[in-house]
Write an enzyme that holds these catalytic residues in place. Structure first.
Site, PDB file in Angstrom:
ATOM      1  N   HIS A 188       0.837  -1.339  -0.050  1.00 50.15           N
ATOM      2  CA  HIS A 188      -0.063   0.058   0.180  1.00 50.15           C
ATOM      3  C   HIS A 188       0.846   1.278  -0.057  1.00 50.15           C
ATOM      4  O   HIS A 188       0.371   2.405  -0.258  1.00 50.15           O
ATOM      5  CB  HIS A 188      -1.065  -0.171   1.016  1.00 50.15           C
ATOM      6  CG  HIS A 188      -2.249  -0.839   0.640  1.00 50.15           C
ATOM      7  ND1 HIS A 188      -3.032  -0.514  -0.025  1.00 50.15           N
ATOM      8  CD2 HIS A 188      -2.298  -2.267   0.762  1.00 50.15           C
ATOM      9  CE1 HIS A 188      -4.070  -1.737  -0.393  1.00 50.15           C
ATOM     10  NE2 HIS A 188      -3.734  -2.606   0.238  1.00 50.15           N
ATOM     11  N   ARG A 293     -11.529   2.670  -1.805  1.00 47.31           N
ATOM     12  CA  ARG A 293     -11.214   1.761  -0.860  1.00 47.31           C
ATOM     13  C   ARG A 293     -11.659   2.175   0.214  1.00 47.31           C
ATOM     14  O   ARG A 293     -10.931   2.871   1.391  1.00 47.31           O
ATOM     15  CB  ARG A 293      -9.618   1.414  -0.903  1.00 47.31           C
ATOM     16  CG  ARG A 293      -8.862   0.710  -1.961  1.00 47.31           C
ATOM     17  CD  ARG A 293      -7.378   0.421  -1.886  1.00 47.31           C
ATOM     18  NE  ARG A 293      -7.092  -0.395  -2.491  1.00 47.31           N
ATOM     19  CZ  ARG A 293      -6.344  -0.021  -3.952  1.00 47.31           C
ATOM     20  NH1 ARG A 293      -6.222   0.939  -4.355  1.00 47.31           N
ATOM     21  NH2 ARG A 293      -5.929  -1.009  -4.512  1.00 47.31           N
ATOM     22  N   ARG A 329     -16.144   0.579  -2.750  1.00 48.15           N
ATOM     23  CA  ARG A 329     -15.910  -0.944  -2.361  1.00 48.15           C
ATOM     24  C   ARG A 329     -16.350  -1.041  -0.898  1.00 48.15           C
ATOM     25  O   ARG A 329     -15.746  -0.223  -0.220  1.00 48.15           O
ATOM     26  CB  ARG A 329     -14.597  -1.449  -2.837  1.00 48.15           C
ATOM     27  CG  ARG A 329     -14.443  -2.735  -2.083  1.00 48.15           C
ATOM     28  CD  ARG A 329     -13.011  -3.293  -2.399  1.00 48.15           C
ATOM     29  NE  ARG A 329     -11.785  -2.577  -1.665  1.00 48.15           N
ATOM     30  CZ  ARG A 329     -10.524  -2.716  -2.039  1.00 48.15           C
ATOM     31  NH1 ARG A 329     -10.181  -3.751  -3.112  1.00 48.15           N
ATOM     32  NH2 ARG A 329      -9.650  -2.484  -1.150  1.00 48.15           N
ATOM     33  N   GLU A 427     -11.440 -11.196  -8.163  1.00 42.42           N
ATOM     34  CA  GLU A 427     -10.008 -11.154  -7.632  1.00 42.42           C
ATOM     35  C   GLU A 427      -9.583 -12.565  -6.986  1.00 42.42           C
ATOM     36  O   GLU A 427      -8.472 -12.656  -6.182  1.00 42.42           O
ATOM     37  CB  GLU A 427      -9.791 -10.180  -6.665  1.00 42.42           C
ATOM     38  CG  GLU A 427     -10.718  -9.816  -5.369  1.00 42.42           C
ATOM     39  CD  GLU A 427     -10.478  -8.745  -4.553  1.00 42.42           C
ATOM     40  OE1 GLU A 427      -9.104  -8.160  -4.512  1.00 42.42           O
ATOM     41  OE2 GLU A 427     -11.497  -8.510  -3.591  1.00 42.42           O
ATOM     42  N   ASN A 450      -4.447  -7.254  -8.245  1.00 44.11           N
ATOM     43  CA  ASN A 450      -3.386  -7.413  -7.303  1.00 44.11           C
ATOM     44  C   ASN A 450      -3.572  -8.907  -6.676  1.00 44.11           C
ATOM     45  O   ASN A 450      -2.920  -9.643  -6.614  1.00 44.11           O
ATOM     46  CB  ASN A 450      -3.525  -6.338  -6.221  1.00 44.11           C
ATOM     47  CG  ASN A 450      -3.372  -5.025  -7.145  1.00 44.11           C
ATOM     48  OD1 ASN A 450      -2.832  -4.846  -8.053  1.00 44.11           O
ATOM     49  ND2 ASN A 450      -3.891  -3.750  -6.197  1.00 44.11           N
ATOM     50  N   ASP A 451      -4.922  -8.813  -6.128  1.00 48.65           N
ATOM     51  CA  ASP A 451      -5.135 -10.487  -5.336  1.00 48.65           C
ATOM     52  C   ASP A 451      -5.194 -11.377  -6.408  1.00 48.65           C
ATOM     53  O   ASP A 451      -4.664 -12.435  -5.984  1.00 48.65           O
ATOM     54  CB  ASP A 451      -6.379 -10.031  -4.493  1.00 48.65           C
ATOM     55  CG  ASP A 451      -6.087  -9.618  -3.373  1.00 48.65           C
ATOM     56  OD1 ASP A 451      -5.061  -9.689  -2.578  1.00 48.65           O
ATOM     57  OD2 ASP A 451      -6.753  -8.561  -2.815  1.00 48.65           O
ATOM     58  N   ARG A 461       1.601 -11.320  -2.430  1.00 50.11           N
ATOM     59  CA  ARG A 461       1.900 -10.018  -2.888  1.00 50.11           C
ATOM     60  C   ARG A 461       2.730  -9.128  -2.229  1.00 50.11           C
ATOM     61  O   ARG A 461       3.218  -7.877  -2.382  1.00 50.11           O
ATOM     62  CB  ARG A 461       0.554  -9.288  -2.999  1.00 50.11           C
ATOM     63  CG  ARG A 461      -0.370  -8.621  -2.171  1.00 50.11           C
ATOM     64  CD  ARG A 461      -1.700  -8.188  -2.459  1.00 50.11           C
ATOM     65  NE  ARG A 461      -1.894  -7.001  -2.561  1.00 50.11           N
ATOM     66  CZ  ARG A 461      -3.059  -6.334  -2.746  1.00 50.11           C
ATOM     67  NH1 ARG A 461      -4.068  -7.253  -2.781  1.00 50.11           N
ATOM     68  NH2 ARG A 461      -3.015  -5.267  -2.695  1.00 50.11           N
ATOM     69  N   CYS A 500      -9.530  -2.729 -11.886  1.00 50.07           N
ATOM     70  CA  CYS A 500      -9.112  -1.797 -11.022  1.00 50.07           C
ATOM     71  C   CYS A 500      -7.748  -2.126  -9.919  1.00 50.07           C
ATOM     72  O   CYS A 500      -7.487  -1.391  -9.441  1.00 50.07           O
ATOM     73  CB  CYS A 500     -10.106  -1.469  -9.702  1.00 50.07           C
ATOM     74  SG  CYS A 500     -10.694  -2.821  -8.714  1.00 50.07           S
TER      75      CYS A 500
HETATM   76  C1  PEP Z   1      -6.963  -5.896  -6.079  1.00 46.71           C
HETATM   77  O1  PEP Z   1      -6.715  -6.919  -5.474  1.00 46.71           O
HETATM   78  O2  PEP Z   1      -6.514  -5.837  -7.247  1.00 46.71           O
HETATM   79  C2  PEP Z   1      -7.437  -4.521  -5.597  1.00 46.71           C
HETATM   80  C3  PEP Z   1      -7.769  -3.519  -6.425  1.00 46.71           C
HETATM   81  O3  PEP Z   1      -7.824  -4.568  -4.158  1.00 46.71           O
HETATM   82  P1  PEP Z   1      -6.626  -4.102  -3.034  1.00 46.71           P
HETATM   83  O4  PEP Z   1      -5.197  -3.925  -3.823  1.00 46.71           O
HETATM   84  O5  PEP Z   1      -7.158  -3.143  -2.417  1.00 46.71           O
HETATM   85  O6  PEP Z   1      -6.571  -5.551  -2.481  1.00 46.71           O
HETATM   86 MG    MG Z   2      -7.845  -6.878  -3.636  1.00 47.12          MG
END
Ligand code: PEP
Ligand code: MG
Length: 541
Positions: A188, A293, A329, A427, A450-451, A461, A500
């Site tokens: 993050h 978020r 979300r 995801e 990402n997930d 990750r 996203c």
């Molecule tokens: C993701 O997982 O791609 C996502 C957009 O959510 P976050 O990064 O907040 O887990």
């Molecule tokens: Mg995610």
């Protein structure tokens, strides 16, 4: 001059002084003391100073965010006067002849555990508060209370790593760059750097004595120069100026359409984490917000944000966006985003654990509070609601049932709301494989790459050791096939589809996304104009 290399997670050049940030949780040592009376006096003086700080915070919060949000600082002041708490600390100092820091830390831990074990939900929540006040007193005792993060002039933040709850407290106008020892491309801190349009390096072996020194962070080369020689300083300043000019040029794209040379259009929306990010969304001319978020509202609070507090934030975001789409979300807490007052059990594998929608479907009152706030705010703009970490159709049906209950309650109370669009994040590999079924349940899909990458490639990750080839590959065939499948199933089921996750901003894959027919990409605000430029120069023929 010292030159250290790291891995760049966002490009750009920053020049300024370094502020080395030390994590709040320093281990407290047990030390034998001779002068018991003096040690007790040290504690009382620190307690008074902590209460003065809290009074200052209360006044500031009262002026900025109102009585309801400021009240917690008043509660903390009172807790520091609790007889049992003080007695325990004094007893420990006297009977064990130990330092005040250790007595406060032990008492804080004991009381926090005691509160956490209580049945009453309100008392349970006090656990985090006791930890908080104890840490404040310890910081006063160790003289660490004014550490970094609160600089007067803009600085380069150097740290081991930054927790989401720490980054949220940053005054963003005072940060020139991030340099961390740990962290990963999708952490993050990295996401925040992209949001703020500032260079960031990870994997840098820094030293505490860099604090206060002049440095250059070069996000193009993945380097930090501490006390740079004049020649390097001049060279990098020239690169910085050139970058600024390029950014100005991009500004000429404002107001233009995101359309390819052969006429295919795509929506470019922005990802945000808080109300204050909306300014950047508007400055960069995003068509909407594709991912808010909302968990950051929970992370920046020391207690559950109330329905009213949430409503005010969602309402303001919707109003500020002036009718453009705002996709919020629901709470995605757990894994790397931990909140003390949720009092969650320790987990061996938090990324595969009790998180996001799983918590919401289990602790329904928390979920309903958020849904009520969202529905009420829907009257003030164009809000859609999106649900994270979905793995089954049943979950979506449960969510819809709860949403209907909330709507019925609002109707009953004559509180107005609009019929909002609902969507799910794709995801997890499970969601991909059942995307044909999920499409029948919702209005849109947004792919959380990402997930999805983490769960598909079995790559944590947060683990920097797995960040590069052959493990982490942004265009891994498995992911690209999944993206195609999601788009096809979504469209066949009447949904619009977007991305996203961070992959959505990948310039090299933009053409693939357009060919797959993605309707939307939601990216950090600073990527909107570069992506627009690329879309406008792309031909799919
Ligand atoms: C993701 O997982 O791609 C996502 C957009 O959510 P976050 O990064 O907040 O887990
Ligand atoms: Mg995610």
């Amino acid at each position: 001059m010292i030159t250290e290399r790291g891995k760049s997670v966002y490009k750009g050049v920053a020049i300024g002084k370094i502020s080395v940030h030390k994590s709040g949780e320093q281990p407290v040592k047990r030390v034998h003391v001779e002068n018991i009376e003096a040690e007790k006096e040290r504690f009382y003086a620190a307690k008074t100073k902590a209460q003065e700080q809290l009074k200052g915070l209360y006044d500031k919060a009262l002026a900025e965010v109102g009585e309801a949000n400021a009240a917690i600082f008043e509660v903390h002041q009172m807790m520091l006067d609790d007889d049992d708490y003080i007695e325990s600390i004094i007893n420990m100092i006297e009977s064990q002849e130990i330092n005040a820091e250790y007595a406060v830390a032990s008492t804080g831990e004991n009381f926090a555990a005691m509160f956490a074990a209580m049945d009453d939900a309100y008392m349970k929540e006090r656990s985090a508060d006791v930890k908080d006040i104890s840490e404040r007193v310890i910081k006063v005792l160790t003289g660490a209370s004014d550490q970094s993060m609160t600089a007067d002039e803009p600085v380069i933040i150097v740290a081991d790593d930054l927790a989401p709850s720490e980054t949220i407290q940053l005054d963003k106008s005072k940060v020139l760059a991030f340099v961390t020892r740990h962290g990963s491309t999708n952490s993050h801190t990295a996401i925040l750097a992209r949001m703020m349009n500032i260079p960031a390096l990870i994997g840098v072996d820094y030293s505490d004595d860099w604090d206060g020194k002049l440095a250059i962070v070069d996000g193009f080369e993945g380097c930090i120069y501490v006390e740079p020689v004049k020649e390097i300083l001049d060279k990098k300043e020239a690169v910085r100026q050139e970058e600024l000019k390029k950014r100005e040029l991009l500004q000429t794209l404002k107001g233009k359409e995101n359309v390819t040379l052969d006429g295919q259009k795509i929506n470019l929306y922005a990802n945000i984490g808080s109300l204050s990010d909306v300014a950047s969304v508007l400055q960069n001319d995003a068509g909407g917000i594709g991912l808010f978020r909302s968990e950051f509202l929970y992370l920046e609070n020391s207690d559950y944000p109330t329905e009213e507090e949430q409503f005010q934030v969602y309402k303001q975001v919707a109003e500020n966006m002036g009718g453009k789409k705002v996709i919020i979300r629901t709470l995605d807490i757990g894994a790397d985003k931990q909140v003390d007052y949720f009092n969650m059990e320790h987990e061996e594998n938090p990324a595969l654990g009790y998180r996001a929608i799983r918590i919401c479907l289990d602790r329904v009152e928390i979920f309903k509070t958020q849904l009520r706030a969202l529905l009420r705010a829907s009257m003030f703009g164009n809000i859609s609601i999106m649900f994270p970490m979905i793995i089954s159709v049943e979950e979506v049906q449960d969510i819809k049932k709860i949403l209907e209950e909330v709507k019925a309650e609002l109707k009953e109370a004559s509180i107005p709301f609009k019929d909002v669009e609902i969507g799910v994040m794709i995801e997890t590999p499970a969601a991909v494989m059942i995307s044909d079924l999920l499409a029948k349940e919702v209005d849109f899909f947004s792919v959380g790459t990402n997930d999805l990458t983490q769960y598909t490639l079995a790559i944590d990750r947060q683990n920097p050791a797995l960040e590069s080839y052959p493990y982490f590959r942004v265009d891994h065939t498995a992911i690209m096939r999944m993206l195609k499948m999601i788009a096809d199933n979504g469209h066949a089921g009447g949904c619009w589809v977007g991305i996203c996750g961070e992959l959505g901003a990948n310039m090299d894959l933009l053409e693939d996304f357009l060919r797959m027919g993605y309707d939307e990409l939601s990216v950090s605000p600073t990527f909107i104009l570069p992506l627009r430029e690329k879309v406008r120069n792309t031909s799919l023929k």
